[in-house]
Design a protein around this motif. Structure first.
Motif, short mmCIF file in Angstrom:
data_model
loop_
_atom_site.label_atom_id
_atom_site.label_comp_id
_atom_site.label_asym_id
_atom_site.label_seq_id
_atom_site.Cartn_x
_atom_site.Cartn_y
_atom_site.Cartn_z
N GLY A 1 0.81 -1.21 0.00
CA GLY A 1 0.00 0.00 0.00
C GLY A 1 0.84 1.26 0.00
N THR A 2 2.17 1.10 -0.05
CA THR A 2 3.09 2.24 -0.07
C THR A 2 3.91 2.21 -1.36
OG1 THR A 2 3.29 2.25 2.34
CG2 THR A 2 5.02 3.38 1.10
N ALA A 3 3.86 3.29 -2.11
CA ALA A 3 4.56 3.35 -3.39
C ALA A 3 6.06 3.13 -3.19
CB ALA A 3 4.31 4.69 -4.06
N GLY A 4 6.64 2.23 -3.98
CA GLY A 4 8.08 1.98 -3.93
C GLY A 4 8.52 0.98 -2.89
N ALA A 5 7.66 0.65 -1.94
CA ALA A 5 8.03 -0.31 -0.90
C ALA A 5 7.97 -1.73 -1.46
CB ALA A 5 7.10 -0.19 0.30
#
Length: 215
Positions: A122-126
């Motif tokens: 749900g976190t961009a780039g994670a």
């Protein structure tokens, strides 16, 4: 106005003998279109096709109902059979991501057979991945592996869990309190907790979670 492409458009493309779907920034691909393209081995390419002077884009206007027709499924399976891809496809459908054996009413999972799958943070780039190896069909406790790769993200825990950090280090924040966990550490997460994972490198852990009983 954005152009919507759905499963019927993919089906029309296949009937035209084409295997490439061209899209641009103004194109919206419905989930059914993505599934249909994957099933039929249709390549999705961002950008316009290289057309000759007398050629025109024959992609029809959308008339979407969100469903994949039986004709599309038949055409896709037939195409995969002719290309010798059907056996691999069927094998992939039944793949669990690991090899296990029943033992005395229990179960053993072979560690060298486990294949991790992407985990939506749900976190961009994670970046994270997981594989549950003991599931609902095995008992009341669900267990598996979880990996974090140079990432930080939040997670809400609907159930309580025990975690054993197998590799690496990770800063874990549970309900606002942060602690650094190192290889070999074991920690408990209560049900309803708000958790923040923060790994400067790669961290791998084994978890067991306990769904809350209803009633």
């Amino acid at each position: 106005m954005k152009k919507v492409v759905c499963a019927k458009d993919v089906e029309t493309l296949i009937k035209q003998g084409k295997s490439t779907l061209y899209v641009d920034a103004n194109t919206i691909l419905t989930p059914s279109a993505k599934d249909a393209a994957k099933l039929a081995d249709v390549e999705i390419v961002v950008g316009a096709p290289q057309q000759r002077a007398c050629e025109h884009d024959s992609t029809p206007a959308s008339s979407c109902d969100g469903a994949i027709s039986s004709d599309l499924i038949y055409s896709a399976l037939k195409a995969m059979y002719e290309r010798g891809m059907l056996d691999a496809f069927l094998k992939d459908l039944t793949r669990k991501g690991f090899t296990s054996e029943a033992v005395g009413g229990g179960k053993i999972v072979r560690g060298n057979s486990i294949e991790m799958e992407p985990f939506e943070t749900g976190t961009a780039g994670a970046k994270a991945c997981s594989q549950e190896v003991i599931g609902k069909g095995d008992g009341r406790i669900q267990s598996g592996f979880f990996e974090i790769d140079h990432s930080r993200f939040e997670q809400d825990f609907a159930c309580e869990a025990n975690c054993h950090l197998l590799e690496g280090t990770v800063n874990i924040t549970i309900n606002g309190q942060t602690v650094k966990a190192e290889t070999g550490d074991v920690f408990y997460i209560p049900a309803g907790a708000k958790v923040v994972w923060d790994a400067a490198g790669k961290a791998r852990l084994f978890y067991s979670r306990f769904p809350q009983s209803k009633g």
